[in-house]
Design a protein around this motif. Structure first.
Motif, PDB file in Angstrom:
ATOM      1  N   ASN A  72     133.377  23.146  24.078  1.00 50.35           N
ATOM      2  CA  ASN A  72     134.451  23.884  23.781  1.00 50.35           C
ATOM      3  C   ASN A  72     135.616  22.831  24.529  1.00 50.35           C
ATOM      4  O   ASN A  72     136.887  23.449  24.212  1.00 50.35           O
ATOM      5  N   GLY A  90     124.610  26.045  22.400  1.00 47.22           N
ATOM      6  CA  GLY A  90     124.759  26.875  23.811  1.00 47.22           C
ATOM      7  C   GLY A  90     125.514  28.498  23.469  1.00 47.22           C
ATOM      8  O   GLY A  90     125.432  28.025  22.311  1.00 47.22           O
ATOM      9  N   GLY A  91     126.234  29.042  24.236  1.00 48.88           N
ATOM     10  CA  GLY A  91     126.973  28.487  25.287  1.00 48.88           C
ATOM     11  C   GLY A  91     127.916  27.221  25.375  1.00 48.88           C
ATOM     12  O   GLY A  91     127.710  26.090  24.511  1.00 48.88           O
ATOM     13  N   CYS A 142     128.714  31.270  28.404  1.00 50.91           N
ATOM     14  CA  CYS A 142     129.699  30.256  28.240  1.00 50.91           C
ATOM     15  C   CYS A 142     131.263  30.435  28.667  1.00 50.91           C
ATOM     16  O   CYS A 142     131.274  31.734  29.363  1.00 50.91           O
ATOM     17  N   CYS A 164     131.482  34.074  18.049  1.00 48.32           N
ATOM     18  CA  CYS A 164     130.310  34.082  18.385  1.00 48.32           C
ATOM     19  C   CYS A 164     128.909  34.870  18.526  1.00 48.32           C
ATOM     20  O   CYS A 164     129.347  35.823  19.057  1.00 48.32           O
ATOM     21  N   HIS A 186     134.417  21.477  19.629  1.00 50.67           N
ATOM     22  CA  HIS A 186     134.949  22.561  19.117  1.00 50.67           C
ATOM     23  C   HIS A 186     136.273  22.508  18.519  1.00 50.67           C
ATOM     24  O   HIS A 186     136.868  23.016  19.801  1.00 50.67           O
ATOM     25  N   ILE A 240     126.343  34.804  22.740  1.00 50.99           N
ATOM     26  CA  ILE A 240     127.108  35.426  24.541  1.00 50.99           C
ATOM     27  C   ILE A 240     126.918  36.754  24.410  1.00 50.99           C
ATOM     28  O   ILE A 240     126.676  37.120  25.363  1.00 50.99           O
ATOM     29  N   LEU A 253     133.943  31.141  27.701  1.00 52.04           N
ATOM     30  CA  LEU A 253     135.006  31.425  26.221  1.00 52.04           C
ATOM     31  C   LEU A 253     134.154  32.421  25.929  1.00 52.04           C
ATOM     32  O   LEU A 253     132.890  32.367  25.802  1.00 52.04           O
ATOM     33  N   ALA A 254     134.939  33.323  25.200  1.00 55.47           N
ATOM     34  CA  ALA A 254     134.833  34.479  24.324  1.00 55.47           C
ATOM     35  C   ALA A 254     134.237  34.355  22.833  1.00 55.47           C
ATOM     36  O   ALA A 254     135.683  35.389  22.440  1.00 55.47           O
ATOM     37  N   CYS A 255     134.347  33.553  21.977  1.00 57.00           N
ATOM     38  CA  CYS A 255     135.141  33.760  20.779  1.00 57.00           C
ATOM     39  C   CYS A 255     135.117  35.105  20.065  1.00 57.00           C
ATOM     40  O   CYS A 255     133.888  35.347  20.071  1.00 57.00           O
TER      41      CYS A 255
HETATM   42  S1  SF4 Z   1     129.378  29.337  22.303  1.00 60.41           S
HETATM   43 FE1  SF4 Z   1     131.124  28.508  21.692  1.00 60.41          FE
HETATM   44  S2  SF4 Z   1     131.955  29.696  19.909  1.00 60.41           S
HETATM   45 FE2  SF4 Z   1     130.472  31.126  21.806  1.00 60.41          FE
HETATM   46  S3  SF4 Z   1     131.865  32.069  22.868  1.00 60.41           S
HETATM   47 FE3  SF4 Z   1     131.339  29.480  23.764  1.00 60.41          FE
HETATM   48  S4  SF4 Z   1     132.694  27.961  22.944  1.00 60.41           S
HETATM   49 FE4  SF4 Z   1     133.248  30.012  21.379  1.00 60.41          FE
END
Ligand code: SF4
Ligand code: SF4
Length: 368
Positions: free
Chosen positions: A108, A80-81, A38, A45, A130, A48, A40-42
């Motif tokens: 995202n 995913g991801g 991904c 989550c 998202h 990931i 991002l690193a939410c």
């Molecule tokens: S997969 Fe979704 S929840 Fe997970 S880090 Fe990526 S955007 Fe964020």
């Protein structure tokens, strides 16, 4: 429910066929996870936290489409991801549309502006974007400033180009009903077809623990949200009885086979939320060999407090088929927001009276 009639009829036809054939366990939505990488690193989550070599792996176009055929579910959720990082995603999407399956492409949105011309608007394709609440809330949830504004820009762009767009919102600790209600008002004004909304699942592998809402707090929050939502024009992409469950009015058992998951490891047991329970080599093996009786809120400590739509939406759909009058009442008047809640499930894993050698009670699940 804001789903177009064509999709509702297609799913209804599929359900009738399953019933006429006497199929006990059938899938409703295939969760296709073609990669875990991904951009991002939410905070919440659970997907990931893999080593680089796993994050670099991709499900091929052939394997993705074979999974769609093997499973047969009328809806495919591509997650995913971040699916848009998969270079062959347009071919996967095209193949699924050719099979007349309804796709929710969960993203995202950060790459969508660049990639949107790889896709053609279709009644079978929905971008599920998202957005975990208003600007401040979402940017905190995804641990990066500016993401909310970029996602909103993309929603407007995609809607303007004629794509179906929904918003996918997960609720975490600290949300107020007023804040969520204002967010849902805002989403309605964006022109999105609808929104999905559910409490975040307490992923063991999430970078931040302690952000998840649990148990009665979840149900009370949803009651307050739905109370504020009376006479507003929110379009929520859920069955009425799932919303009623979120408001604490239904005691449901989980139906994890309703949303089977295929990813780079195989068919994930029992659902996309639990990542350490093993994989089956085929959809048939998943359905036949998974010890389904071991999963669900009352059955397994790993499932405690789960109210996720992947487990409970299929239960609500089954209940709708069995009790259409009850479902019709909730659809007309909305979930009940006052009065006693349905009984909480009693955890079976915590009440095994057998003493251990040290004299302490043991978990039934651990000794199953
Ligand atoms: S997969 Fe979704 S929840 Fe997970 S880090 Fe990526 S955007 Fe964020
Ligand atoms: S309750 Fe069902 S959907 Fe939730 S984690 Fe357990 S098996 Fe998965």
């Amino acid at each position: 429910m804001s789903v177009p009639l064509r999709q509702q009829l297609s799913v209804a036809r599929y359900l009738v066929i399953q019933k006429l054939r006497g199929v006990k366990r059938y899938p409703l939505v295939l969760m296709l996870e073609p990669l875990f990488r991904c951009n991002l690193a939410c905070a919440g989550c659970g997907k990931i936290d893999y080593p680089e070599e796993i994050l670099n792996r991709r499900l091929s176009v052939e394997d993705s489409l074979a999974a769609v055929d093997e499973c047969g579910a009328p809806i495919v959720s591509i997650a995913g991801g971040e699916p848009l990082l998969h270079k062959e995603l347009p071919q996967i999407v095209e193949g699924i549309i050719r099979r007349k399956k309804f796709i929710y492409l969960c993203t995202n949105a950060l790459l969508l502006k660049k990639r949107i011309d790889d896709y053609t608007p279709s009644p079978f394709l929905t971008f599920s974007i998202h957005l975990d609440g208003n600007r401040e809330r979402h940017d905190t949830s995804v641990c990066q400033k500016g993401v909310f504004d970029r996602a909103v820009e993309i929603i407007r762009l995609a809607v303007g180009k004629g794509f179906r767009v929904t918003v996918n919102c997960t609720l975490f600790q600290g949300e107020s009903a007023k804040e969520v209600a204002e967010f849902l008002d805002y989403v309605s004004d964006l022109g999105a077809e609808g929104a999905t909304i559910s409490p975040g699942f307490s992923y063991e592998h999430a970078p931040q623990q302690g952000i998840f809402i649990k148990g009665k707090d979840t149900k009370e929050l949803f009651r307050r949200i739905f109370e504020l939502g009376k006479k507003r024009r929110w379009k929520l992409n859920h069955s009425g009885l799932y919303l009623d469950f979120l408001a604490g009015n239904q005691s449901y058992k989980c139906t994890p086979w309703g949303n089977p998951t295929r990813n780079i490891f195989g068919w994930q047991k029992p659902c996309y939320l639990l990542v350490d329970e093993g994989y089956a080599p085929s959809f048939k093996a998943l359905m036949e060999d998974t010890p389904w009786h071991k999963y669900g809120d009352s059955k397994n400590p790993k499932c405690a407090n789960c109210m996720a739509h992947c487990g409970y939406e299929p239960t609500a759909v089954e209940d709708t088929l069995r009790h259409p009058l009850k479902a019709g009442y909730v659809a007309l008047f909305g979930p009940r927001t006052t009065g006693a809640m349905a009984p909480e499930p009693i955890p079976e894993y915590a009440i095994d009276p057998r003493p251990t050698q040290e004299g302490a009670a043991v978990s039934a699940e651990a000794t199953d």
